[in-house]
Design a protein around this motif. Sequence first.
Motif, PDB file in Angstrom:
ATOM      1  N   GLY A  44       0.742   3.540  -4.808  1.00 11.35           N
ATOM      2  CA  GLY A  44      -0.463   3.314  -5.029  1.00 11.35           C
ATOM      3  C   GLY A  44      -1.162   4.486  -5.772  1.00 11.35           C
ATOM      4  O   GLY A  44      -1.672   5.461  -5.068  1.00 11.35           O
ATOM      5  N   LEU A  45      -1.152   4.461  -6.888  1.00  8.21           N
ATOM      6  CA  LEU A  45      -1.665   5.697  -7.920  1.00  8.21           C
ATOM      7  C   LEU A  45      -2.963   5.354  -8.128  1.00  8.21           C
ATOM      8  O   LEU A  45      -3.375   5.474  -9.573  1.00  8.21           O
ATOM      9  N   GLY A  46      -3.803   5.250  -7.215  1.00  6.58           N
ATOM     10  CA  GLY A  46      -5.347   5.303  -7.472  1.00  6.58           C
ATOM     11  C   GLY A  46      -5.956   6.198  -7.481  1.00  6.58           C
ATOM     12  O   GLY A  46      -5.466   7.566  -7.453  1.00  6.58           O
ATOM     13  N   GLN A  47      -7.284   6.457  -7.460  1.00  2.29           N
ATOM     14  CA  GLN A  47      -8.303   7.423  -7.469  1.00  2.29           C
ATOM     15  C   GLN A  47      -8.026   8.553  -6.212  1.00  2.29           C
ATOM     16  O   GLN A  47      -7.835   9.630  -6.380  1.00  2.29           O
ATOM     17  N   ILE A  48      -8.015   8.186  -4.993  1.00  5.81           N
ATOM     18  CA  ILE A  48      -7.920   8.934  -3.963  1.00  5.81           C
ATOM     19  C   ILE A  48      -6.680   9.712  -4.140  1.00  5.81           C
ATOM     20  O   ILE A  48      -6.550  10.924  -3.764  1.00  5.81           O
ATOM     21  N   PHE A  49      -5.693   9.072  -4.258  1.00  6.21           N
ATOM     22  CA  PHE A  49      -4.390   9.634  -4.183  1.00  6.21           C
ATOM     23  C   PHE A  49      -4.409  10.935  -5.418  1.00  6.21           C
ATOM     24  O   PHE A  49      -3.845  11.808  -5.097  1.00  6.21           O
ATOM     25  N   PRO A  75       2.080  -0.117  -7.743  1.00  2.00           N
ATOM     26  CA  PRO A  75       2.633  -1.447  -7.168  1.00  2.00           C
ATOM     27  C   PRO A  75       2.066  -2.598  -7.986  1.00  2.00           C
ATOM     28  O   PRO A  75       2.899  -3.485  -8.268  1.00  2.00           O
ATOM     29  N   HIS A  76       0.988  -2.460  -8.901  1.00  2.00           N
ATOM     30  CA  HIS A  76       0.406  -3.285  -9.742  1.00  2.00           C
ATOM     31  C   HIS A  76      -0.213  -2.971 -10.978  1.00  2.00           C
ATOM     32  O   HIS A  76      -0.087  -1.588 -11.043  1.00  2.00           O
ATOM     33  N   ASP A  77      -0.671  -3.668 -11.697  1.00  2.00           N
ATOM     34  CA  ASP A  77      -1.176  -3.044 -13.045  1.00  2.00           C
ATOM     35  C   ASP A  77      -0.317  -2.243 -13.900  1.00  2.00           C
ATOM     36  O   ASP A  77      -0.577  -0.859 -14.019  1.00  2.00           O
ATOM     37  N   THR A 145      -4.964   0.105  -0.628  1.00  2.00           N
ATOM     38  CA  THR A 145      -5.999  -0.685   0.081  1.00  2.00           C
ATOM     39  C   THR A 145      -5.562  -1.490   1.251  1.00  2.00           C
ATOM     40  O   THR A 145      -4.395  -1.755   1.324  1.00  2.00           O
ATOM     41  N   GLU A 146      -6.515  -1.787   2.025  1.00  2.00           N
ATOM     42  CA  GLU A 146      -6.256  -2.474   3.260  1.00  2.00           C
ATOM     43  C   GLU A 146      -5.392  -3.655   2.951  1.00  2.00           C
ATOM     44  O   GLU A 146      -4.699  -4.097   3.897  1.00  2.00           O
ATOM     45  N   LYS A 147      -5.825  -4.460   2.193  1.00  2.00           N
ATOM     46  CA  LYS A 147      -5.041  -5.625   1.793  1.00  2.00           C
ATOM     47  C   LYS A 147      -3.560  -5.751   1.494  1.00  2.00           C
ATOM     48  O   LYS A 147      -2.856  -6.483   1.591  1.00  2.00           O
ATOM     49  N   MET A 200      -2.164   6.014   4.200  1.00  2.00           N
ATOM     50  CA  MET A 200      -3.481   6.821   4.122  1.00  2.00           C
ATOM     51  C   MET A 200      -4.726   6.031   3.673  1.00  2.00           C
ATOM     52  O   MET A 200      -5.551   6.308   2.944  1.00  2.00           O
ATOM     53  N   ASP A 201      -4.388   4.572   4.116  1.00  2.00           N
ATOM     54  CA  ASP A 201      -5.673   4.019   3.781  1.00  2.00           C
ATOM     55  C   ASP A 201      -6.566   3.819   4.919  1.00  2.00           C
ATOM     56  O   ASP A 201      -6.259   4.170   6.130  1.00  2.00           O
ATOM     57  N   ASN A 202      -7.794   3.306   4.545  1.00  5.41           N
ATOM     58  CA  ASN A 202      -8.950   3.422   5.641  1.00  5.41           C
ATOM     59  C   ASN A 202      -8.650   2.226   6.673  1.00  5.41           C
ATOM     60  O   ASN A 202      -9.532   1.539   7.111  1.00  5.41           O
ATOM     61  N   CYS A 203      -7.548   1.831   7.192  1.00  6.45           N
ATOM     62  CA  CYS A 203      -7.503   0.766   8.096  1.00  6.45           C
ATOM     63  C   CYS A 203      -7.244   1.517   9.543  1.00  6.45           C
ATOM     64  O   CYS A 203      -6.541   2.472   9.677  1.00  6.45           O
ATOM     65  N   ASP A 249     -10.430  11.213   4.151  1.00  9.83           N
ATOM     66  CA  ASP A 249     -12.112  10.957   3.857  1.00  9.83           C
ATOM     67  C   ASP A 249     -12.349  12.073   2.579  1.00  9.83           C
ATOM     68  O   ASP A 249     -12.228  13.173   2.632  1.00  9.83           O
ATOM     69  N   LYS A 250     -12.761  11.338   1.382  1.00 11.29           N
ATOM     70  CA  LYS A 250     -13.216  11.943   0.401  1.00 11.29           C
ATOM     71  C   LYS A 250     -13.688  10.767  -0.569  1.00 11.29           C
ATOM     72  O   LYS A 250     -13.061  10.112  -0.746  1.00 11.29           O
ATOM     73  N   ILE A 251     -15.024  11.044  -0.796  1.00 14.85           N
ATOM     74  CA  ILE A 251     -15.655   9.706  -1.750  1.00 14.85           C
ATOM     75  C   ILE A 251     -15.138  10.153  -3.076  1.00 14.85           C
ATOM     76  O   ILE A 251     -15.310  11.246  -3.742  1.00 14.85           O
ATOM     77  N   THR A 252     -14.274   8.876  -3.445  1.00 14.60           N
ATOM     78  CA  THR A 252     -13.598   8.881  -4.827  1.00 14.60           C
ATOM     79  C   THR A 252     -13.943   7.728  -5.589  1.00 14.60           C
ATOM     80  O   THR A 252     -13.298   6.830  -5.363  1.00 14.60           O
ATOM     81  N   PRO A 253     -15.018   8.030  -6.296  1.00 16.00           N
ATOM     82  CA  PRO A 253     -15.414   6.710  -7.209  1.00 16.00           C
ATOM     83  C   PRO A 253     -14.617   6.203  -8.329  1.00 16.00           C
ATOM     84  O   PRO A 253     -13.785   7.241  -8.551  1.00 16.00           O
TER      85      PRO A 253
HETATM   86  N1  NAD Z   1     -11.672   6.061  -2.992  1.00 16.70           N
HETATM   87  C1  NAD Z   1     -11.988   6.470  -1.955  1.00 16.70           C
HETATM   88  O1  NAD Z   1     -13.305   7.075  -1.878  1.00 16.70           O
HETATM   89  C2  NAD Z   1     -11.105   6.458  -0.714  1.00 16.70           C
HETATM   90  C3  NAD Z   1     -11.241   7.402   0.277  1.00 16.70           C
HETATM   91  C4  NAD Z   1     -10.722   7.453   1.459  1.00 16.70           C
HETATM   92  C5  NAD Z   1      -9.778   6.468   1.745  1.00 16.70           C
HETATM   93  N2  NAD Z   1      -9.412   5.566   0.696  1.00 16.70           N
HETATM   94  C6  NAD Z   1      -8.709   4.386   0.838  1.00 16.70           C
HETATM   95  O2  NAD Z   1      -7.679   4.466  -0.228  1.00 16.70           O
HETATM   96  C7  NAD Z   1      -7.630   2.981  -0.814  1.00 16.70           C
HETATM   97  C8  NAD Z   1      -7.481   2.986  -2.320  1.00 16.70           C
HETATM   98  O3  NAD Z   1      -8.666   3.590  -2.877  1.00 16.70           O
HETATM   99  P1  NAD Z   1      -8.741   4.023  -4.336  1.00 16.70           P
HETATM  100  O4  NAD Z   1     -10.063   4.473  -4.578  1.00 16.70           O
HETATM  101  O5  NAD Z   1      -7.594   4.836  -4.611  1.00 16.70           O
HETATM  102  O6  NAD Z   1      -8.472   2.645  -5.113  1.00 16.70           O
HETATM  103  P2  NAD Z   1      -7.768   2.216  -6.315  1.00 16.70           P
HETATM  104  O7  NAD Z   1      -8.385   0.960  -6.827  1.00 16.70           O
HETATM  105  O8  NAD Z   1      -8.188   3.552  -7.458  1.00 16.70           O
HETATM  106  O9  NAD Z   1      -6.239   2.163  -6.271  1.00 16.70           O
HETATM  107  C9  NAD Z   1      -5.697   1.332  -5.367  1.00 16.70           C
HETATM  108  C10 NAD Z   1      -4.233   1.170  -5.581  1.00 16.70           C
HETATM  109  O10 NAD Z   1      -3.794   0.409  -4.694  1.00 16.70           O
HETATM  110  C11 NAD Z   1      -3.151  -0.655  -5.299  1.00 16.70           C
HETATM  111  N3  NAD Z   1      -3.368  -2.207  -4.832  1.00 16.70           N
HETATM  112  C12 NAD Z   1      -4.210  -2.768  -4.927  1.00 16.70           C
HETATM  113  N4  NAD Z   1      -3.840  -3.968  -4.110  1.00 16.70           N
HETATM  114  C13 NAD Z   1      -2.764  -3.797  -3.682  1.00 16.70           C
HETATM  115  C14 NAD Z   1      -1.700  -4.686  -3.018  1.00 16.70           C
HETATM  116  N5  NAD Z   1      -2.235  -5.988  -2.695  1.00 16.70           N
HETATM  117  N6  NAD Z   1      -0.603  -4.379  -2.679  1.00 16.70           N
HETATM  118  C15 NAD Z   1      -0.322  -3.170  -3.259  1.00 16.70           C
HETATM  119  N7  NAD Z   1      -0.952  -2.292  -3.816  1.00 16.70           N
HETATM  120  C16 NAD Z   1      -2.299  -2.647  -4.359  1.00 16.70           C
HETATM  121  C17 NAD Z   1      -3.322  -0.618  -6.728  1.00 16.70           C
HETATM  122  O11 NAD Z   1      -2.363  -1.009  -7.708  1.00 16.70           O
HETATM  123  C18 NAD Z   1      -3.910   0.918  -7.035  1.00 16.70           C
HETATM  124  O12 NAD Z   1      -2.626   1.777  -7.224  1.00 16.70           O
HETATM  125  C19 NAD Z   1      -8.973   2.385  -0.252  1.00 16.70           C
HETATM  126  O13 NAD Z   1      -8.885   1.077  -0.230  1.00 16.70           O
HETATM  127  C20 NAD Z   1      -9.191   3.121   1.051  1.00 16.70           C
HETATM  128  O14 NAD Z   1      -8.433   2.508   1.843  1.00 16.70           O
HETATM  129  C21 NAD Z   1     -10.298   5.558  -0.493  1.00 16.70           C
END
Ligand code: NAD
Length: 542
Positions: A44-49, A75-77, A145-147, A200-203, A249-253
């Motif tokens: 999950g190479l998204g914003q928070i990571f 995992p996607h995209d 993400t939770e899902k 490290m997800d919010n569930c 916990d870190k607000i990462t838009p």
């Molecule tokens: N952004 C924040 O402020 C923040 C802060 C604390 C915790 N979080 C937790 O981190 C999660 C991700 O946040 P983010 O901002 O990095 O989101 P993001 O959209 O930037 O990244 C989400 C990542 O999850 C992957 N993903 C999405 N749906 C998926 C699925 N069904 N199966 C597998 N992988 C999937 C995507 O490919 C992507 O790599 C949040 O849902 C939350 O639980 C986020």
Amino acid sequence: MLHLSLSGLADESGWQSAGVELPQFDIGQMVRNTEENPQWIHFGLGQIFRAFVANCQQKLLDTGKADTGIVAVVPHDMESIDKIYKPHDQLTLLVQMNANGDFQKKVVASIAEVLGADPQREQDDRRLAEIFEHPGLQMVSFTITEKGYSLTGADGEYLDSVRKDMANGPERPEHLMSKIASLAYRRYLAGAYPLTFVSMDNCSHNGDKLMSSIVTIAKEWAEKGWVEPNFLTYLEDESRVAFPLTMIDKITPRPSEKIKHQLEQLGIAGMDMIGGGGRSFNAPFVNAESSGYLVIEDKFAGGRPPLEEAGVIFTDRDTVIKVETMKVTTCLNPLHTALAVTGCLLGYSLIADEMKDDTLRRLVEKIGYDEGLPVVVDPGILNPRAFLDTVLQERFPNPFIPDTPQRIAADTSQKVGIRFGETIKSYRDRKDLDPAELTGIPLAIAAWCRYLLGVDDEGKPMRISPDPLLEMLQKHLSGTTLGAKTSSVRGILEEERLFGVRLYEVGLGEKIEGLFHEMLEGPGAVRRTLEKYLKKGVNPVQ
Ligand SMILES: NC(=O)c1ccc[n+]([C@@H]2O[C@H](COP(=O)([O-])OP(=O)(O)OC[C@H]3O[C@@H](n4cnc5c(N)ncnc54)[C@H](O)[C@@H]3O)[C@@H](O)[C@H]2O)c1
Ligand SMILES: O=P(O)(O)OC[C@@H](O)[C@@H](O)[C@H](O)[C@H](O)CO
């Protein structure tokens, strides 16, 4: 111009003039070390990571407390691999924004390698297997993400991909949880080496949820003879495979155009982002608030990086549960969800602006101070009242954090149970409290249902953020239009799977229906309803 790439970092004085901190370690050596001895892999190479977790490892690398980086898996995209990560050599430009307008900018270089979890990418698939078979691998972490953990769909039945994976065994699984189970099986076969999986997800109880999904798939495979029965014993033996709980916990838009523009003005080239209409948003940079907490249950099989040296708090399970409950169910995330759905309805595109709206500020103060705090248990390591004060008085109103209600509104169906349902349950279970007395939480749930109509408070069409249950939810409201006196919103409110509690049995179902119908009366009705019930001492009709 400055270029975010390994060769571009050679212009040290250029980066310095732009006020950007550079990594203090030999990136090439770190990549070679990780190739030979992968210790940490993240899905999950998204914003928070990129903004938080990768920066923790960077701090260890900068101070010589680690010599390997993180292998990151998309995992996607898959397009983000070729459009964002590879062209920038896996580097991220992190922009952290203080409330006083000070921006700290640094290059995060702790991601050693990026792989795609896609069976079409055969080379990546082989590398993933090799990493999981490596005895030195310590930690597999997730921000998906939770899902991402869910094996079932709207109807409560297994998703098609999960059903297929269960039938076909560990060879070419589709769902990420099956993929992880399959990789864990490779590790078991290679020597049953120890390993720790860290969600490290919010569930709530995120580690338990991750374990349950992986074990559910492994059990099906064991029953069908696809895997050795001892694989299950391995997965369930916490001295060999651990699933600690965490709170992050870190607000990462999502990456903001405004920040992109500011970076370009500093002479940094190639900051374009991808996404927008789809599921993920990515850019070579990430923007986040400065503060952040990562609390992890100190239950690791086979060692871990010394992340306490990077500010991560390791503690016992009970404390993580309390701190996570505090943040996710009372002092931050419920307030975010309330601002998300009302903000979209009332035409906002910035959380900080919503905090200047007296009615919306009172809504989150009501949910946080009046309704949440009475049931929150003090975790001992963070004081709930002080945490809530900071959230409402400093973090949400920070005008420099480009956070939008539209981002937070995504996947709300996956979150209402945790963010509101847990507090409702506490009221139900306490003799001195009555869920029917709540005001802010029912208003937020009613506003979510109203939001699902896709029509804003002025009566104009409004774009709804993605949600895996959207189709099912909107079906319940298919005959409902602005101005209608009745609706079938009850179908949504009766879904115990959504809220984790029977709203009608605790005296909240009719109340929320009533609020929803008031919000439906016509243009301006959402604001009028919020104003009506958020006046001091007013409680919606029982
Ligand atoms: N952004 C924040 O402020 C923040 C802060 C604390 C915790 N979080 C937790 O981190 C999660 C991700 O946040 P983010 O901002 O990095 O989101 P993001 O959209 O930037 O990244 C989400 C990542 O999850 C992957 N993903 C999405 N749906 C998926 C699925 N069904 N199966 C597998 N992988 C999937 C995507 O490919 C992507 O790599 C949040 O849902 C939350 O639980 C986020
Ligand atoms: O990331 P989600 O979808 O679980 O929730 C949206 C926001 O509430 C969340 O990302 C917060 O910004 C975060 O939990 C702050 O630590």
